[in-house]
Motif scaffolding. Structure first.
Motif, PDB file in Angstrom:
ATOM      1  N   THR A 102      79.958  52.428 -47.630  1.00 43.60           N
ATOM      2  CA  THR A 102      80.050  53.414 -49.088  1.00 43.60           C
ATOM      3  C   THR A 102      79.047  52.749 -49.943  1.00 43.60           C
ATOM      4  OG1 THR A 102      81.469  51.520 -50.192  1.00 43.60           O
ATOM      5  CG2 THR A 102      82.602  53.311 -48.771  1.00 43.60           C
ATOM      6  N   ASN A 103      78.618  51.849 -50.165  1.00 50.14           N
ATOM      7  CA  ASN A 103      77.472  51.453 -51.046  1.00 50.14           C
ATOM      8  C   ASN A 103      76.421  52.325 -50.687  1.00 50.14           C
ATOM      9  OD1 ASN A 103      78.404  49.195 -52.298  1.00 50.14           O
ATOM     10  ND2 ASN A 103      76.995  47.639 -51.102  1.00 50.14           N
ATOM     11  N   LYS A 104      75.851  52.440 -49.396  1.00 52.18           N
ATOM     12  CA  LYS A 104      74.679  53.194 -49.307  1.00 52.18           C
ATOM     13  C   LYS A 104      74.758  54.828 -49.452  1.00 52.18           C
ATOM     14  CE  LYS A 104      71.483  55.172 -46.924  1.00 52.18           C
ATOM     15  NZ  LYS A 104      70.989  56.461 -46.254  1.00 52.18           N
ATOM     16  N   ILE A 105      76.005  55.293 -49.401  1.00 50.74           N
ATOM     17  CA  ILE A 105      76.082  56.684 -50.092  1.00 50.74           C
ATOM     18  C   ILE A 105      75.863  56.777 -51.434  1.00 50.74           C
ATOM     19  CG2 ILE A 105      77.698  58.610 -50.260  1.00 50.74           C
ATOM     20  CD1 ILE A 105      78.938  57.702 -47.431  1.00 50.74           C
ATOM     21  N   VAL A 106      76.454  55.788 -52.187  1.00 50.94           N
ATOM     22  CA  VAL A 106      76.629  55.654 -53.469  1.00 50.94           C
ATOM     23  C   VAL A 106      75.171  55.582 -54.066  1.00 50.94           C
ATOM     24  CG1 VAL A 106      77.550  54.636 -55.377  1.00 50.94           C
ATOM     25  CG2 VAL A 106      79.013  55.135 -53.702  1.00 50.94           C
ATOM     26  N   TRP A 107      74.585  54.495 -53.656  1.00 54.65           N
ATOM     27  CA  TRP A 107      73.116  54.214 -54.284  1.00 54.65           C
ATOM     28  C   TRP A 107      72.105  55.529 -53.752  1.00 54.65           C
ATOM     29  CZ3 TRP A 107      69.123  54.159 -50.870  1.00 54.65           C
ATOM     30  CH2 TRP A 107      69.047  53.338 -49.955  1.00 54.65           C
ATOM     31  N   GLN A 151      64.508  61.585 -51.858  1.00 56.25           N
ATOM     32  CA  GLN A 151      64.761  62.505 -50.954  1.00 56.25           C
ATOM     33  C   GLN A 151      65.055  61.934 -49.640  1.00 56.25           C
ATOM     34  OE1 GLN A 151      64.949  65.874 -51.715  1.00 56.25           O
ATOM     35  NE2 GLN A 151      64.493  65.021 -53.580  1.00 56.25           N
ATOM     36  N   ALA A 152      64.482  60.569 -49.221  1.00 59.08           N
ATOM     37  CA  ALA A 152      64.649  59.875 -48.111  1.00 59.08           C
ATOM     38  C   ALA A 152      65.799  59.075 -48.269  1.00 59.08           C
ATOM     39  CB  ALA A 152      63.249  58.826 -47.919  1.00 59.08           C
ATOM     40  N   GLY A 153      66.233  58.747 -49.345  1.00 60.08           N
ATOM     41  CA  GLY A 153      67.462  58.079 -49.527  1.00 60.08           C
ATOM     42  C   GLY A 153      68.696  58.242 -48.698  1.00 60.08           C
ATOM     43  N   PRO A 154      69.046  59.444 -48.786  1.00 59.08           N
ATOM     44  CA  PRO A 154      70.355  59.507 -47.724  1.00 59.08           C
ATOM     45  C   PRO A 154      69.902  59.850 -46.324  1.00 59.08           C
ATOM     46  CG  PRO A 154      70.084  61.306 -49.564  1.00 59.08           C
ATOM     47  CD  PRO A 154      69.012  60.348 -49.608  1.00 59.08           C
ATOM     48  N   ILE A 155      68.778  59.484 -46.045  1.00 51.23           N
ATOM     49  CA  ILE A 155      68.188  59.666 -44.589  1.00 51.23           C
ATOM     50  C   ILE A 155      68.079  58.300 -43.829  1.00 51.23           C
ATOM     51  CG2 ILE A 155      66.388  60.442 -43.057  1.00 51.23           C
ATOM     52  CD1 ILE A 155      66.029  62.759 -45.284  1.00 51.23           C
ATOM     53  N   TYR A 156      67.193  57.431 -44.724  1.00 52.24           N
ATOM     54  CA  TYR A 156      66.849  56.067 -44.048  1.00 52.24           C
ATOM     55  C   TYR A 156      68.129  55.260 -44.128  1.00 52.24           C
ATOM     56  CZ  TYR A 156      65.693  54.208 -48.804  1.00 52.24           C
ATOM     57  OH  TYR A 156      65.709  53.867 -50.049  1.00 52.24           O
ATOM     58  N   ALA A 157      67.845  54.263 -43.235  1.00 49.93           N
ATOM     59  CA  ALA A 157      69.163  53.154 -43.303  1.00 49.93           C
ATOM     60  C   ALA A 157      70.190  53.586 -42.820  1.00 49.93           C
ATOM     61  CB  ALA A 157      69.044  52.201 -44.710  1.00 49.93           C
ATOM     62  N   THR A 201      71.441  57.652 -41.673  1.00 49.45           N
ATOM     63  CA  THR A 201      71.935  58.754 -42.385  1.00 49.45           C
ATOM     64  C   THR A 201      73.188  58.877 -43.359  1.00 49.45           C
ATOM     65  OG1 THR A 201      72.900  60.389 -40.730  1.00 49.45           O
ATOM     66  CG2 THR A 201      70.606  60.127 -41.014  1.00 49.45           C
ATOM     67  N   ASN A 202      73.412  59.428 -44.102  1.00 52.99           N
ATOM     68  CA  ASN A 202      74.707  59.451 -45.146  1.00 52.99           C
ATOM     69  C   ASN A 202      75.581  59.842 -44.174  1.00 52.99           C
ATOM     70  OD1 ASN A 202      73.267  58.252 -47.027  1.00 52.99           O
ATOM     71  ND2 ASN A 202      73.868  59.603 -48.612  1.00 52.99           N
ATOM     72  N   GLU A 203      75.274  60.993 -43.260  1.00 54.38           N
ATOM     73  CA  GLU A 203      76.317  61.630 -42.043  1.00 54.38           C
ATOM     74  C   GLU A 203      76.846  60.377 -41.373  1.00 54.38           C
ATOM     75  OE1 GLU A 203      73.554  62.984 -43.029  1.00 54.38           O
ATOM     76  OE2 GLU A 203      74.591  64.537 -44.257  1.00 54.38           O
ATOM     77  N   ILE A 204      75.895  59.449 -40.840  1.00 55.21           N
ATOM     78  CA  ILE A 204      76.495  58.413 -40.042  1.00 55.21           C
ATOM     79  C   ILE A 204      77.328  57.399 -40.867  1.00 55.21           C
ATOM     80  CG2 ILE A 204      75.550  56.300 -38.830  1.00 55.21           C
ATOM     81  CD1 ILE A 204      75.206  58.858 -37.305  1.00 55.21           C
ATOM     82  N   GLN A 205      76.941  57.105 -42.249  1.00 51.54           N
ATOM     83  CA  GLN A 205      77.673  56.466 -42.708  1.00 51.54           C
ATOM     84  C   GLN A 205      79.174  56.787 -42.963  1.00 51.54           C
ATOM     85  OE1 GLN A 205      76.387  53.570 -43.277  1.00 51.54           O
ATOM     86  NE2 GLN A 205      74.178  54.432 -43.012  1.00 51.54           N
TER      87      GLN A 205
END
Lengths: 352, 388
Positions: free
Chosen positions: B315-320, B362-368, B370-374
């Motif tokens: 959830t952290n990764k999606i939020v930030w 733009q890269a945030g929701p992709i690296y580490a 993807t937000n879909e995987i999260q």
């Protein structure tokens, strides 16, 4: 620096949750809906037996003396089990106001003791709310007249019922005449009491909204895991998963905002109003999303009277605008963030 | 609940603030996505290390200060509030570092961690492959045992700043008969080893910000493996947890951006005021950054009482990442027709820093991940929904 709850606080919440799970099942709430008064003396009696009406009452008056921080856990449980308004209004919001009255108000101790033993229902009117919740069933009403605080017995007011889409909510327009006999505070003291009562009312609703959001998420997860289409549980499809993951994320990040606000009110912090409005917005948005994505996950069943989701959705739609609608709270936040005095940025989270 | 900092915490904050005020370069460094900027940032990291401020949470023996997580949050708040340079070696320090502490041998820790803290070794990540992105278990690059060495063959990609880096930590298939999560090993590779070819990839900002890496019979000693042979997935997932979670993106960074956004709005109030949704987005940005900070303090407090960061890290990764995007989108809307100007443009505002941040956001929701995987992880592991 420790932004967590004590073991005792968490254990108490667990105990309350177990109690309400047994005593406030959705079928029972539906039965209460159908009654004229909309409240169950039996449920209130059991709640009082558990000591829940005595939480905020000072120890000197037979209570447990718990503060807003403990209540931020309790109100989530009240929301989760959709317990009707009068409990939080009496035992938390009204209790906070009455315990702040000067000792010169002779009936103060009696009211507090009756809150503690569960023998009184108190409705709280506030200028921010056009109607008064539970006015019809109250024994005592706390009502504003300008800055004045009046404690008015039910027999001295007329209540004109205004039915809500949330059948557990019983709103009334209160017609009454202020007199010196009912006045318990005025001037600066009255203004200060109403200001703190507003923050407590908002916190109470924010906590309930968050609990309601969690309940709708849990119901939706259960439904999506069981309901099958295309030979699989619909909860295995990404579109459904992501709806519910978004709700879970909103809830996770609304919780600490609620706790921060509760601390601010409990300690009378200068920026408490900003934290409280932030909490109401965060919890309200989580709850609206939980309702929207919840009904979507339930499909047509979510649109029926039969499925329990409706009880929680309607309560969210009703409570979200009580104790200040979003415009009210966004204005308070904007006044701080865009104001000249704001100290923003890293390291200011706790007002350093 | 006790929301007061201790005298020790206050003293630490004061010390960090004072040091940064005296030492943060007055002129911004060149972009760390260029060779020149990369070396400037390495030099800055060296100064941080010399004052034991590069890795405050690490033990003193490894060049740190043994700070707890609250002190780390304080450090991060002061760091970002000061406008100090971005951290160029985070892949190593925040992803590999904690992994070595948990899975590394004593010799590996001694060999790699102090040099990592000092940024004498700069680290690149070698996980993604052309056909193993979100589906990372589809890795085909191999590390085949030959005596006391592994022989590496294959290709890695999207490796941030790899053309400038010294070392790579990667995931390779050590059991050629294996599939998916099994038979992988976590291997450390010097990027000057014979057989390594690094080809830069130009990123959205036009700079060689990441790279693809080819391995042709690259030989690395067996002691460069972290964790057991075949356990690489387990080791890497522990690292991924750190990455998604708090460590990579501490709240101070976003609170600093939110504060800058409020200032930008104030400076352009008249023009921005014509679109009332901008004002709302500015306030929401502040609320979002505060909520992220509060969630961090709540998590850190729970960790101190013995809890573990679990799947809620997703959830952290999606939020930030979504907050960062929203803040930079809002800034672009405030800047209006000047938002497109790059750093060299004489009329650009604030050195085009908002545009630079907007591109990176733009890269945030992709690296580490993807937000879909999260969201899948949240749904399956936090909520218990069935797998597809």
């Amino acid at each position: 620096m420790d932004f967590t709850f004590t073991e005792d606080q968490l254990a108490f919440r667990e105990a309350v949750s177990r109690f309400l799970m047994m005593e406030a099942a959705p079928e029972m709430l539906r039965e209460i809906w159908e009654t004229d008064v909309g409240r169950s003396p039996d449920l209130r009696h059991k709640i009082a037996e558990q000591g829940l009406t005595a939480l905020s009452v000072p120890a000197d008056n037979g209570g447990l003396g718990m503060d807003d921080i403990a209540w931020s856990l309790m109100t989530q449980e009240l929301g989760y089990y959709a317990i009707p308004d009068s409990l939080a209004d009496t035992a938390y919001v009204a209790c906070g106001l009455i315990s702040s009255l000067p000792e010169s108000v002779t009936r103060r101790a009696e009211w507090l003791e009756r809150i503690a033993d569960g023998s009184i229902r108190i409705a709280v009117g506030h200028a921010v709310n056009p109607l008064v919740a539970d006015a019809h069933a109250a024994d005592l009403l706390l009502l504003p007249h300008g800055d004045e605080v009046h404690a008015v017995p039910r027999s001295l007011v007329d209540v004109i019922a205004n039915p809500s889409i949330d059948l557990s909510r019983r709103l009334g327009r209160v017609v009454w005449e202020p007199t010196s006999a009912t006045r318990v505070a005025s001037g600066d003291a009255g203004r200060a009491l109403w200001a703190t009562t507003l923050e407590r009312g908002v916190l109470s609703v924010a906590g309930q909204l968050l609990g309601l959001a969690q309940r709708m998420l849990d119901l939706s997860v259960d439904y999506a895991a069981q309901r099958k289409q295309f030979g699989k549980p619909i909860g295995s499809f990404q579109a459904v998963k992501h709806h519910l993951a978004d709700v879970a994320t909103r809830i996770e990040f609304a919780k600490p905002v609620l706790y921060r606000a509760a601390h601010a009110v409990a300690h009378g912090e200068a920026d408490a109003a900003v934290h409280v409005s932030h909490a109401k917005l965060a919890c309200g948005e989580a709850a609206w999303l939980a309702a929207r994505h919840g009904i979507q996950a339930h499909g047509a069943m979510g649109y029926t009277w039969e499925v329990d989701l409706q009880m929680f959705m309607k309560r969210v739609w009703a409570l979200d605008a009580s104790w200040g609608d979003r415009g009210f709270h966004k204005t308070r936040v904007a006044g701080f963030v865009l104001g000249d005095a704001a100290r923003l940025g890293p390291g200011r989270t706790f007002g350093e | 609940m006790d929301l007061a900092y201790t005298p020790k915490q206050r003293a630490f904050r004061a010390e960090v603030r004072a040091w940064l005020a005296d030492n943060v370069p007055a002129k911004p460094l060149a972009s760390y996505d260029t060779q020149e900027g990369f070396e400037q940032h390495r030099e800055w990291e060296r100064r941080l290390f010399d004052h034991r401020l590069s890795m405050v949470m690490w033990p003193e023996a490894l060049g740190g200060r043994g700070c707890d997580l609250i002190e780390w949050l304080i450090f991060e708040e002061e760091y970002y509030a000061s406008g100090a340079p971005l951290r160029v070696n985070q892949n190593g320090q925040l992803l590999l570092g904690p992994t070595l502490m948990e899975f590394g041998t004593e010799a590996q820790k001694q060999r790699f961690l102090p040099r990592m803290a000092a940024s004498e070794d700069m680290w690149a990540q070698g996980w993604s492959e052309p056909n193993a992105g979100s589906d990372m278990a589809a890795i085909t690059s191999k590390a085949i045992r030959d005596g006391n060495e592994y022989v590496l063959n294959g290709q890695k990609t999207w490796s941030t700043r790899a053309i400038y880096a010294d070392w790579l930590f990667g995931l390779f298939r050590s059991d050629p008969a294996s599939s998916r999560h099994h038979g992988l090993s976590f291997v450390l590779v010097p990027l000057d080893a014979p057989g390594v070819t690094i080809r830069p990839i130009r990123a959205l900002n036009g700079k060689e910000a990441f790279a693809e890496i080819f391995f042709d019979d690259v030989r690395v000693p067996v002691e460069n493996r972290v964790g057991e042979e075949g356990q690489g997935w387990h080791v890497a997932m522990a690292t991924a947890g750190f990455e998604r979670g708090l460590l990579l993106r501490s709240p101070g960074r976003f609170q600093h951006t939110a504060r800058r956004l409020v200032a930008l709005y104030q400076a352009h109030r008249e023009a921005a005021g014509r679109d009332p949704t901008i004002r709302e987005a500015v306030c929401e940005s502040w609320m979002g950054a505060e909520a992220y900070s509060l969630a961090a303090y709540h998590t850190v407090g729970r960790l101190a009482k013995g809890a573990r960061i679990g799947d809620e890290a997703s959830t952290n990764k999606i939020v930030w990442s979504e907050l960062d995007l929203k803040m930079h989108e809002t800034a672009m809307r405030i800047l209006g027709a000047r938002g497109e100007l790059v750093a060299e443009a004489p009329d650009a505002e604030d050195g085009a820093s908002w545009l630079e941040g907007f591109l990176f956001a733009q890269a945030g929701p992709i690296y580490a991940g993807t937000n879909e995987i999260q969201r899948n992880i949240i749904a399956e592991r936090m909520l218990g929904l069935p797998k597809a």
